[in-house]
Design a protein around this motif. Structure first.
Motif, short mmCIF file in Angstrom:
data_model
loop_
_atom_site.label_atom_id
_atom_site.label_comp_id
_atom_site.label_asym_id
_atom_site.label_seq_id
_atom_site.Cartn_x
_atom_site.Cartn_y
_atom_site.Cartn_z
N GLN A 169 42.74 46.37 32.73
CA GLN A 169 41.89 45.51 33.61
C GLN A 169 41.05 46.15 34.24
O GLN A 169 40.14 45.85 34.84
CB GLN A 169 42.82 44.59 34.42
CG GLN A 169 41.23 42.71 34.49
CD GLN A 169 41.62 41.85 35.28
OE1 GLN A 169 42.54 41.60 33.94
NE2 GLN A 169 41.12 41.08 35.63
N ALA A 170 41.78 46.77 35.39
CA ALA A 170 41.42 47.61 36.25
C ALA A 170 40.27 48.74 36.07
O ALA A 170 38.94 48.97 36.48
CB ALA A 170 41.84 47.65 37.44
N ALA B 202 36.92 47.43 34.11
CA ALA B 202 35.83 47.25 35.48
C ALA B 202 35.44 48.41 35.60
O ALA B 202 34.29 48.32 36.12
CB ALA B 202 36.55 46.76 36.43
N THR B 203 36.71 49.60 36.05
CA THR B 203 36.02 50.35 36.54
C THR B 203 34.68 51.00 34.96
O THR B 203 33.42 51.63 35.80
CB THR B 203 36.92 52.00 36.96
OG1 THR B 203 37.97 51.42 37.47
CG2 THR B 203 36.34 53.06 37.47
N GLU C 241 32.64 49.76 33.51
CA GLU C 241 31.51 48.44 33.57
C GLU C 241 30.94 48.89 34.97
O GLU C 241 29.37 49.10 34.82
CB GLU C 241 31.75 47.80 34.06
CG GLU C 241 32.32 46.91 32.42
CD GLU C 241 32.13 44.85 32.41
OE1 GLU C 241 32.35 44.72 33.63
OE2 GLU C 241 33.96 44.59 31.91
N ARG C 242 31.95 49.17 35.51
CA ARG C 242 31.23 49.25 37.71
C ARG C 242 30.42 50.63 37.32
O ARG C 242 29.42 51.10 37.81
CB ARG C 242 32.72 50.04 38.83
CG ARG C 242 31.33 50.44 39.52
CD ARG C 242 32.43 50.14 41.00
NE ARG C 242 34.05 50.90 40.97
CZ ARG C 242 33.93 52.25 41.49
NH1 ARG C 242 32.92 52.09 41.90
NH2 ARG C 242 35.23 52.85 41.43
N VAL C 243 31.29 51.82 36.49
CA VAL C 243 30.36 53.11 37.02
C VAL C 243 28.73 53.10 35.98
O VAL C 243 27.93 53.55 35.98
CB VAL C 243 31.37 54.76 35.83
CG1 VAL C 243 30.48 54.96 35.64
CG2 VAL C 243 32.17 54.77 37.63
N ASP D 43 26.62 50.39 35.61
CA ASP D 43 26.38 49.29 36.55
C ASP D 43 25.60 50.44 37.21
O ASP D 43 24.54 50.11 37.86
CB ASP D 43 26.98 48.36 36.40
CG ASP D 43 27.14 47.14 35.83
OD1 ASP D 43 26.82 47.65 34.65
OD2 ASP D 43 27.89 46.49 36.21
N GLU D 44 26.51 51.46 37.68
CA GLU D 44 25.63 52.59 38.94
C GLU D 44 24.53 52.76 38.34
O GLU D 44 23.51 53.31 39.51
CB GLU D 44 27.01 52.93 39.29
CG GLU D 44 27.86 52.09 40.34
CD GLU D 44 29.44 52.79 41.34
OE1 GLU D 44 29.61 52.21 42.25
OE2 GLU D 44 29.27 54.12 41.03
N LEU E 52 27.76 45.40 38.87
CA LEU E 52 29.68 45.36 38.98
C LEU E 52 28.63 46.26 40.02
O LEU E 52 29.57 47.87 39.78
CB LEU E 52 30.83 45.98 38.61
CG LEU E 52 31.44 45.20 37.90
CD1 LEU E 52 32.75 45.04 37.40
CD2 LEU E 52 31.98 44.40 38.87
N SER F 116 36.94 48.87 41.57
CA SER F 116 35.92 48.39 40.92
C SER F 116 36.62 46.76 40.67
O SER F 116 36.28 45.63 39.89
CB SER F 116 36.66 48.93 39.01
OG SER F 116 36.15 50.19 39.30
N ILE F 117 38.07 46.57 41.25
CA ILE F 117 38.84 45.23 40.39
C ILE F 117 38.50 44.47 41.71
O ILE F 117 38.09 42.79 41.10
CB ILE F 117 40.24 45.24 40.12
CG1 ILE F 117 40.13 43.70 39.14
CG2 ILE F 117 41.22 45.28 41.23
CD1 ILE F 117 41.53 43.75 38.12
N GLN G 34 35.20 43.31 41.54
CA GLN G 34 35.09 42.61 40.30
C GLN G 34 34.97 40.49 41.17
O GLN G 34 34.43 39.58 39.82
CB GLN G 34 35.93 42.96 38.71
CG GLN G 34 35.69 41.96 38.09
CD GLN G 34 36.34 42.61 36.93
OE1 GLN G 34 37.65 42.59 36.03
NE2 GLN G 34 36.22 42.85 35.25
N LEU H 213 42.13 37.08 38.08
CA LEU H 213 41.59 37.94 38.27
C LEU H 213 41.80 37.85 40.42
O LEU H 213 41.94 38.88 40.46
CB LEU H 213 40.16 37.38 39.03
CG LEU H 213 39.46 38.54 39.05
CD1 LEU H 213 39.75 39.92 38.31
CD2 LEU H 213 38.00 38.35 38.63
#
Lengths: 394, 369
Positions: A298-299, A302-303, A305-307, A309-310, B3, B287-288, B291, B305
């Motif tokens: 999950q983390a 998310a990473t 996605e974050r990269v 989005d950045e 994010l 990141s988490i 989020q 979460l």
């Protein structure tokens, strides 16, 4: 906005009229992925029809310019096309290293006549490409490669050996790193050259892996020829292109770390192994290992996605991107080990319908290569330590 | 939900970083540790924090806040973690603020939220019983009395209990959860001396509360209490993220300068790979946490979460602080050197309202296994 919605409408109508029903079913395995080429492997005749129809609109490579076989679509339009394809469950018409690897490199580094000669046949699925990088003595230390290219006026004479050449036995052409000069440092004197695998002096021998399949080959060059006009970029400066493509390849491999299946491995374990009255998995020690894995997945997702989005927000590709290949492949190995823990004997079957052809065992074994191919985990950690953390060489 | 921080958020983060680096930094923490004030924090600093509006970041405008959102609060908490800043921000703003917002009656919100936003009250959450936080194991400490309720309970690990003007006491009666607002006069407090040198105490309650002190029971037993606790878990994860990142950066800086065997120790691959792997894990933590912060602001169901964020950061905070000491070598074991402060604070933060194991278990339960 109106333009985009009319584009959506036209796209929807065209797909509805042109996508064969058989190409709207989920793919069952690698055999349903269409790679094109002179001798295409086909699991259904509609694969060819579908590819031709999509190619006629430039939609096998929608973001490439029209002159090179694409449709010159904007990012927003490509997104619409993908969404509309997903809506009817349309399969990808064509997947190949030409599209994912060589194409982007040629668009970036190639000259006009190279683009015009090589890109349209990729877009139409006529020529299938393979990548000649690693050698028996140049694995993690790729820049020490020794395949020799001798200057013969209008062409090079190529002698040497490549290894781990994916699908070399099925490819028509190769993009290959060769040494055109021995006098400088190992990163200099490497050239990026294209030639036909049907040329005399090229032989290919598949390598059988521990998973039983043979996606890779050994490729031998014995006085094979490559025309000089097919050197991409400057002679002797091929390492730049090699690095560009490696980064690209690593991004593709990292995606293995994100999960696409609808059911998590925890939910699958609950189904197979049972839960107690509080809903907790009965196998307590396995439960916490699974939870750790799910947490990291999950983390990691998310990473990614974050990269993304950045980058979209104009903040550039942050240092987090350097961990993707390392972390994603290690996660995929962990997941495959957990499949064995959850499924037990079922996951160790090798052949026959009972074991669905040994699908789980083979995937588990194949995953071991993820943290080796395209830069080992150890090489990736070296890169993070030096380039991101600024730690010095030994 | 994207994010990525927007310009406004980056400005907030940077101004918080600037102020705390100057006024509430690790040296200030050392001074506090060596000569603690009676209240357990520096009143002048607390006033400055309130003046900058940070206490009202996540509080709605109608209650005197800035309506800026929970992500903003998380960014400030992260910076406080990084600088080991000492103030009743966690207890008052994150804990009491979140619970009042989710479970307070309208009259209670109107009375207390403006006071939290302006920093004029120190308020805290009394919930843990015994040595571990476990929401499912709270004792039945609340009974009905004429005109209200009798509450008899001992609550532990209550942050800033010594200085608190008011307490939010969460307990159970035969039907479910109950929460009450109590003043300092309603309870007796005994200081607990903890490893991180923050102000914490045991709160003994043996009192009767009127109905006006009772938090909204429907919210306490609906989604409100869970949501409030989830917000608190996420806020603590943000603070722990800042702390872990700082411990890591200090360690990498040391690897770049310390020489042994005639070389900078950071040139040794054995250390390089451990540092690079930790870097990767910290990026995942970042990141988490983001989020989770965004999910609070978007009003999404949080599911597992919040526990995911707390568990992940808790786990990596252990690694970052343990490696911090190991890679510093002998000097890392000395009280004179600051890295030891980070490991102490990290463990107390981790154990505040559920450690790694508690949250990993909850994450798995929420994931259906």
């Amino acid at each position: 906005m109106t333009d985009l919605s009319s584009f959506r409408e036209e796209t929807r109508d065209w797909l509805q009229a042109n996508c064969p029903e058989s190409m709207r079913t989920p793919i069952r395995g690698f055999e349903d992925i269409y790679n094109g080429g002179r001798k295409p492997e086909i699991s259904h005749p509609d694969q060819v029809v579908w590819c031709e129809r999509m190619a006629s609109r430039g939609w096998t490579v929608p973001e490439w310019p029209v002159a090179y076989g694409g449709a010159g679509l904007s990012k927003a339009e490509v997104k619409v096309l993908r969404e509309e394809m997903a809506l009817i469950g349309a399969r990808s018409p064509l997947d190949s290293f030409g599209i994912s690897m060589l194409g982007p490199a040629l668009l970036h580094f190639g000259n006009e006549s190279q683009k015009l000669e090589h890109l349209p046949p990729i877009a139409r699925g006529e020529i299938r490409w393979c990548q000649g990088y690693s050698e028996p003595n140049a694995g993690s230390d790729l820049a020490s490669l020794a395949t020799k290219a001798e200057d013969k006026g209008d062409h090079y004479l190529i002698n040497g050996q490549k290894i781990w050449t994916s699908y070399a036995d099925k490819a028509d052409w190769i993009f290959c790193l060769v040494r055109t000069d021995n006098s400088g440092s190992k990163h200099e004197g490497i050239s990026f050259v294209l030639f036909d695998m049907a040329s005399p002096g090229v032989t290919v021998k598949p390598i059988k892996l521990i998973s039983g399949s043979s996606p890779f080959c050994e490729t031998f060059f014995d006085n094979a020829t490559a025309l000089k006009k097919n050197v991409v970029g400057e002679v002797g400066k091929g390492w730049t292109i090699a690095k560009y493509l490696l980064t690209h390849e690593r991004e593709m491999i990292s995606a293995f770390g994100t999960s696409t299946s609808k059911k998590t491995i925890g939910q699958r374990a609950a189904q197979v192994l049972g839960t107690d009255a509080s809903g907790r998995l009965r196998a307590g020690t396995l439960r916490s290992v699974i939870a750790q894995y799910q947490l990291d997945t999950q983390a990691f997702t998310a990473t990614m996605e974050r990269v993304k989005d950045e980058a979209k927000a104009g903040q550039g590709l942050g240092p987090a991107s350097s961990i993707f290949k390392y972390y994603g492949t290690e996660l995929n190995k962990r997941r495959n080990e957990l499949v064995l823990s959850v499924e037990g004997e079922q996951a160790l079957g090798w052949d026959g319908d009972e074991y669905r052809g040994g699908e789980m065992a083979r995937a588990w074994l194949r995953s071991k290569g993820n943290s080796i191919e395209g830069g080992t985990s150890e090489v990736q950690l070296n890169i993070v330590a030096k380039r991101v953390l600024g730690l010095p060489d030994a | 939900m994207t994010l990525v921080l927007n310009e406004e958020e980056i400005m907030l983060r940077d101004s918080a970083a600037g102020f705390l680096a100057e006024s509430a930094n690790v040296s200030a923490f050392r001074a506090h540790r060596d000569n603690p004030t009676a209240s357990g924090f520096d009143r002048a600093l607390w006033e400055s924090i309130a003046e900058m509006g940070w206490c009202g970041i996540a509080i709605d405008e109608q209650y005197g806040g800035l309506s800026y959102g929970f992500t903003g609060l998380g960014l400030v908490l992260e910076q406080m973690g990084k600088h080991l800043s000492v103030s009743p921000f966690n207890s008052t703003v994150l804990m009491a603020g979140s619970l009042l917002e989710q479970c307070g009656t309208e009259a209670q919100k109107q009375e207390w939220l403006p006071k939290i936003a302006s920093g004029e009250v120190v308020m805290t959450l009394a919930i843990q019983e015994g040595t571990f936080f476990d929401l499912d194991q709270l004792s039945q400490s609340v009974t009905t009395a004429p005109d209200g309720f009798t509450v008899q309970v001992e609550k532990r690990q209550v942050l800033d209990a010594i200085a608190a003007d008011a307490f939010l006491v969460v307990g159970r009666d035969s039907d479910g959860f109950q929460g009450f607002i109590m003043s300092a006069a309603d309870v007796s407090v005994q200081a607990q001396s903890m490893v991180d040198a923050r102000s914490s105490g045991t709160v003994v309650v043996n009192t009767t509360c009127g109905k006006d002190a009772q938090l909204n029971p429907a919210a306490m037993n609906g989604k409100g209490l869970t949501r409030a606790l989830d917000q608190i878990h996420i806020g603590l994860a943000a603070e722990l993220l800042g702390l872990s990142t700082e411990a890591f950066e200090r360690t990498v800086a040391y690897l770049r300068e310390r020489k042994q065997f005639g070389k900078v120790i950071g040139s040794f691959q054995g250390l390089q790979h451990r540092a690079a792997d930790l870097f990767a894990e910290l990026e995942l933590c970042r990141s988490i946490v983001l989020q989770a912060l965004r999910a609070v602001d978007s009003g999404d169901e949080l599911g597992g979460l919040a526990s995911a964020a707390k568990a992940k950061v808790a786990q990596i905070s252990q690694r970052a602080t343990n490696e911090g000491i190991q890679m510093h070598g002998g000097i890392g074991m000395t009280d004179e050197y600051d890295i030891g402060f980070f490991i102490k604070r990290a463990r107390v933060l981790e154990h505040t309202l559920g450690d790694f194991h508690y949250h990993l278990d909850r994450f798995a339960v929420k994931g259906g296994y």
